[in-house]
Design an enzyme around this catalytic site. Structure first.
Site, mmCIF file in Angstrom:
data_model
loop_
_atom_site.group_PDB
_atom_site.id
_atom_site.type_symbol
_atom_site.label_atom_id
_atom_site.label_comp_id
_atom_site.label_asym_id
_atom_site.label_seq_id
_atom_site.Cartn_x
_atom_site.Cartn_y
_atom_site.Cartn_z
ATOM 1 N N PHE A 1 0.904 -1.211 0.111
ATOM 2 C CA PHE A 1 -0.047 -0.136 0.123
ATOM 3 C C PHE A 1 0.832 1.258 -0.016
ATOM 4 C CE2 PHE A 1 -3.156 3.118 1.883
ATOM 5 C CZ PHE A 1 -4.112 2.894 0.803
ATOM 6 N N ASP B 1 1.204 -4.520 9.276
ATOM 7 C CA ASP B 1 -0.162 -3.460 9.005
ATOM 8 C C ASP B 1 -1.001 -4.442 8.827
ATOM 9 O OD1 ASP B 1 -2.122 -1.897 7.742
ATOM 10 O OD2 ASP B 1 -0.605 -1.027 6.674
ATOM 11 N N TYR C 1 -11.719 1.797 10.309
ATOM 12 C CA TYR C 1 -12.942 1.810 9.548
ATOM 13 C C TYR C 1 -13.379 0.813 8.434
ATOM 14 C CZ TYR C 1 -9.253 3.685 6.629
ATOM 15 O OH TYR C 1 -8.163 4.129 5.838
ATOM 16 N N LYS C 2 -12.400 -0.214 8.543
ATOM 17 C CA LYS C 2 -12.918 -1.336 7.684
ATOM 18 C C LYS C 2 -13.595 -2.451 8.280
ATOM 19 C CE LYS C 2 -8.539 -0.433 4.968
ATOM 20 N NZ LYS C 2 -9.163 0.294 3.681
ATOM 21 N N ARG D 1 -12.175 -4.822 -7.151
ATOM 22 C CA ARG D 1 -12.064 -5.519 -5.927
ATOM 23 C C ARG D 1 -13.559 -5.538 -5.562
ATOM 24 N NH1 ARG D 1 -7.975 -2.741 -1.713
ATOM 25 N NH2 ARG D 1 -9.826 -1.294 -1.905
#
Length: 407
Positions: A128, A197, A220-221, A366
């Site tokens: 990322f 991570d 928040y996921k 995705r």
């Protein structure tokens, strides 16, 4: 297997799903199949009332007394302790604060300080972008360098100059999952620290940090904390006393209300705190974490794998030669990625048809399979809609091809 047969199988799976009752405990947009929980989780039904209570009663009536009476001051540690079992950590090793990016920076600098004489931060190429950006910034500050290597070359790149190995447990692009135990052992054998991570892991993939040194993760996921929810950070017990993080704020002070001019770090993981905790955001996160913890990491991970398997079977049942699976069939997180030469307009056409996914350049779609809010029927129906879009050519319409925006 034809889509009709997959639909019959999905009905049977939904009838036997132990997590099925949780679907009623989150709010879903009407008429939509939300396959974007890997980007932003659904809203728990208890969250709006919790936020109203915090705002109207604790803030509106309690004012500053609520720091103690309502437990605001303890929220980072309290919520961290609820997250700890989800990642195989002890309650005293996890706190909630800041964002993933800020926590990555703090821990990357701290890791370099724990390994004087070693000047390399090792990352996976293509991980990322924020992880790379933060590592570069930490390296500039500390006079170190960043090296990015291919996934299959990580272990071989661990040498005596490496201070820290920074890796995403689940790839944001492909959903491929690293062997956490093996890479942690390899880093330690080379004398390096490891920082994981967990942004695409916690709440959807079983995690056991084991001997890991440090970790961060997002709220928040799959933890359902809402847009921009605070992140969490883990530091193993053995490193806490020596941890020297670069943002020395008053909430990380040993005695924050003594208002001393000189900084003395708090004992334990609390020294990772910096500024005043965002209480409204923490309250929302606490509701999401409570729901995920009740569901349980093992059940969530098992359902995420099963949902992904069914979705992959649905994509293959379509029989479109332009669809190419990018995600691995096994060792996969809670999203499925496939490539298509018209990926961007395809995402937009799917959205118009009621399926929310997202696009990653240059040609990837995705589709998230977050286990709390989805049924097996949902993912098969999403495959049916994809087939309808492709057959109709809706994704080739000019309005879907024109402008690329953030999704």
């Amino acid at each position: 297997m034809p889509l009709a047969d997959l639909m019959a199988e999905a009905r049977a799976r939904d009838a036997a799903d132990p997590l099925a009752p949780f679907r009623a405990r989150v709010i879903r947009p009407e008429g939509r199949i939300p396959l974007d929980g890997h980007s932003l989780g659904l809203l728990p039904r208890t969250t709006p009332a919790r936020l109203a209570r915090v705002a109207e009663e604790e803030w509106g009536q309690g004012l500053i007394a609520s720091w103690n009476r309502a437990g605001w001051i303890e929220a980072p540690a309290r919520i961290g302790a609820r997250i700890a079992p989800l990642i195989g950590a002890a309650p005293e090793e996890v706190t909630v604060c800041d964002s993933v990016s800020v926590n990555l920076f703090k821990l990357a600098v701290a890791a370099l300080r724990l390994r004087p004489g070693r000047r390399v931060l090792l990352l996976e190429a293509g991980d990322f972008p924020t992880d790379h950006h933060v590592a570069e910034s930490a390296a500039r500050l500390m006079g170190a360098e960043v090296r990015a290597v291919a996934r299959d070359g990580i272990a071989d790149a661990l040498g005596p100059e490496v201070a820290l190995l920074l890796l995403s447990h689940v790839s944001y692009r492909t959903a491929a999952v690293h062997d956490m135990a093996a890479l942690t052992a390899a880093a330690h054998a080379a004398g390096a620290l490891i920082l994981w991570d967990l942004s695409h892991s916690t709440g959807a993939v079983e995690v056991d940090l084991g001997d890991a040194d440090m970790a961060v993760g997002c709220g928040y996921k799959h933890l359902l904390g809402g847009p921009g929810a605070p992140a969490f950070a883990f530091v193993a017990w053995r490193h806490q006393a020596a941890l020297d993080q670069p943002i020395a704020g008053w909430m990380g002070h040993a005695e924050p209300f003594a208002f001393e001019a000189d900084y003395a770090p708090a004992p334990g993981v609390r020294r990772l705190l910096a500024g005043t905790p965002p209480i409204l955001a923490l309250a929302a996160l606490e509701e999401g974490v409570a729901l995920v913890a009740e569901a349980g990491p093992a059940r969530l991970a098992a359902k995420a794998r099963a949902l992904g398997d069914v979705l992959i079977a649905g994509l293959e049942a379509i029989g479109c030669p332009d669809l190419r699976l990018v995600s691995p069939r096994t060792g996969r997180g809670a999203h499925v990625t496939f490539a298509h030469r018209h990926a961007w307009p395809l995402v937009r056409a799917l959205d118009a048809a009621g399926v929310t996914g997202d696009f990653r350049a240059p040609d990837c779609v995705r589709l998230g399979v977050s286990p709390l809010g989805l049924s097996f029927m949902d993912v098969v129906r999403a495959a049916e809609i994809l087939e309808e879009v492709l057959a109709s050519g809706a994704h080739l319409r000019p309005e879907y091809r024109a402008v690329r925006a953030v999704t």
